[in-house]
Scaffold this motif. Sequence first.
Motif, PDB file in Angstrom:
ATOM      1  N   PRO A  27       0.831  -1.212   0.000  1.00 28.63           N
ATOM      2  CA  PRO A  27       0.000   0.000   0.000  1.00 28.63           C
ATOM      3  C   PRO A  27       0.862   1.257   0.000  1.00 28.63           C
ATOM      4  CG  PRO A  27      -0.762  -1.564   1.654  1.00 28.63           C
ATOM      5  CD  PRO A  27       0.499  -2.138   1.076  1.00 28.63           C
ATOM      6  N   ALA A  28       0.451   2.243  -0.770  1.00 25.46           N
ATOM      7  CA  ALA A  28       1.221   3.500  -0.840  1.00 25.46           C
ATOM      8  C   ALA A  28       1.130   4.220   0.506  1.00 25.46           C
ATOM      9  CB  ALA A  28       0.665   4.383  -1.952  1.00 25.46           C
ATOM     10  N   ASP A  29       2.221   4.886   0.865  1.00 27.85           N
ATOM     11  CA  ASP A  29       2.295   5.624   2.126  1.00 27.85           C
ATOM     12  C   ASP A  29       1.858   7.069   1.860  1.00 27.85           C
ATOM     13  OD1 ASP A  29       2.958   6.895   4.437  1.00 27.85           O
ATOM     14  OD2 ASP A  29       5.130   6.687   4.193  1.00 27.85           O
ATOM     15  N   GLY A  70      -0.614  14.258  -5.132  1.00 24.08           N
ATOM     16  CA  GLY A  70      -0.477  12.969  -4.434  1.00 24.08           C
ATOM     17  C   GLY A  70      -0.800  11.821  -5.364  1.00 24.08           C
ATOM     18  N   ASN A  71      -0.036  10.747  -5.221  1.00 23.97           N
ATOM     19  CA  ASN A  71      -0.211   9.607  -6.138  1.00 23.97           C
ATOM     20  C   ASN A  71       0.015   8.282  -5.406  1.00 23.97           C
ATOM     21  OD1 ASN A  71       1.938   7.922  -8.306  1.00 23.97           O
ATOM     22  ND2 ASN A  71      -0.226   8.120  -8.784  1.00 23.97           N
ATOM     23  N   GLY A  72      -0.850   7.325  -5.731  1.00 18.36           N
ATOM     24  CA  GLY A  72      -0.699   5.973  -5.213  1.00 18.36           C
ATOM     25  C   GLY A  72      -1.977   5.439  -4.612  1.00 18.36           C
ATOM     26  N   ASP A  73      -2.529   4.387  -5.260  1.00 17.58           N
ATOM     27  CA  ASP A  73      -3.660   3.639  -4.697  1.00 17.58           C
ATOM     28  C   ASP A  73      -4.991   4.363  -4.717  1.00 17.58           C
ATOM     29  OD1 ASP A  73      -1.995   1.551  -4.276  1.00 17.58           O
ATOM     30  OD2 ASP A  73      -1.866   1.778  -2.098  1.00 17.58           O
ATOM     31  N   SER A 113     -11.583   7.075  -2.394  1.00 22.59           N
ATOM     32  CA  SER A 113     -10.152   7.109  -2.035  1.00 22.59           C
ATOM     33  C   SER A 113      -9.505   8.416  -2.497  1.00 22.59           C
ATOM     34  CB  SER A 113      -9.390   5.877  -2.554  1.00 22.59           C
ATOM     35  OG  SER A 113      -9.688   5.601  -3.891  1.00 22.59           O
ATOM     36  N   ALA A 114     -10.004   8.989  -3.589  1.00 18.52           N
ATOM     37  CA  ALA A 114      -9.477  10.297  -4.015  1.00 18.52           C
ATOM     38  C   ALA A 114      -9.806  11.361  -2.965  1.00 18.52           C
ATOM     39  CB  ALA A 114     -10.083  10.689  -5.364  1.00 18.52           C
ATOM     40  N   MET A 161      -3.357  12.174  -8.404  1.00 18.10           N
ATOM     41  CA  MET A 161      -2.978  11.651  -9.716  1.00 18.10           C
ATOM     42  C   MET A 161      -3.250  10.151  -9.736  1.00 18.10           C
ATOM     43  SD  MET A 161       0.690  11.970 -11.594  1.00 18.10           S
ATOM     44  CE  MET A 161       0.465  13.518 -12.438  1.00 18.10           C
ATOM     45  N   ILE A 162      -3.937   9.713 -10.777  1.00 17.68           N
ATOM     46  CA  ILE A 162      -4.405   8.326 -10.817  1.00 17.68           C
ATOM     47  C   ILE A 162      -3.736   7.552 -11.941  1.00 17.68           C
ATOM     48  CG2 ILE A 162      -6.454   6.898 -11.201  1.00 17.68           C
ATOM     49  CD1 ILE A 162      -7.624   9.923 -10.122  1.00 17.68           C
TER      50      ILE A 162
END
Length: 326
Positions: A180-182, A199-202, A208-209, A222-223
């Motif tokens: 999982p992204a931190d 911000g980017n990750g998961d 979640s956004a 960023m997705i």
Amino acid sequence: MHIGNITINGCAALAPMAGVTDPAFRTLCTEFGAAYTVGEMVSAKGIVYHSEKSLELLLTPDKTHPSAVQLFGNEPDTMAQAARIAMQYRPDVIDINMGCPAPKIVNNGCGSALMKDPDLCGRLVRAVKEAVPVPVTVKIRKGWDNRCINAVMVAQICEANGADAVTVHGRTREQQYMPPADWEIIRQVKKAVSVPVIGNGDITDAASAARMLEQTGCDMVMIGRGALGNPWLFSEINRLLEHDRPSLPVSPAERVAVLLRHIRMMCDDKGEAAAMREARKHAAWYFKGMKGAAALRQQCNTLATYADLVNLCRTAYENISLADRS
Ligand SMILES: Cc1cc2nc3c(=O)[nH]c(=O)nc-3n(C[C@H](O)[C@H](O)[C@H](O)COP(=O)(O)O)c2cc1C
């Protein structure tokens, strides 16, 4: 938000993905509400040596502004020269890749290997910044590995050398794409710099956004993988953020229709043979979760022509119960 003098109307951006975020996919995601898109990473050396393949990757579709061209490399002069050439393709922003984990990239000292040399990161930003009139951004990771977590320091050095925004992917190079992204590291970078932080990750859905924006204070999300076969994600995020309402699920019929349109655009851009090789993975992503998906996805591997895809979509459509065909 603003990146330098560029205004971005919205909070959700499409991440750069090599082999995926070509003009067709970027156009589609923009139509569905992506506020900003970044093209596939391009080798600075390839551009400087006029490699046709590299130059093609710089194409910035008219409908996708504001958008960025992303360069990778580790020589300030070459990066500056490549950025100057890239300007002929009229990007709104030049982004520098400091996050790619692929061995062929890091073994040449590029991508996430740059995180091990923060001073060089700063010199790359400075060189590109002096070469072009548009904003310059960086996309970094949390660090190289768990002994070298230095996103905050790298972001500060990049800002001091002129970076207009920083995207943070909350994983180290060692972690690649798996754990999982931190998001805490994104929050720390946001606190430490005054330029916008992306911000980017998961991010896999609208909820979640919204959570990432709330938890990290970042200026935009960023997705990447969440958008594969799922360009609707951007409209879902916008609807939740703007109207506090969830979206209705996308019907299987719409899925099939958008898949066909996506691949049609790719065929128009690249020619049918090249487009259909790449279309196989896109089709498999679009079919995910649909009735009969396992068999459909297997057949994606054999797609050779657009007509094959139309036939496969017909099968997919026949799998859909009449009630779902709305
Ligand atoms: C197929 C693929 C290609 C990628 N190519 C790039 C790239 O060209 N440049 C880049 O900075 N990151 C690249 N990435 C990383 C993504 O931009 C993003 O940082 C990563 O997937 C994490 O975001 P996600 O959890 O939303 O997928 C790529 C990721 C994937 C899955």
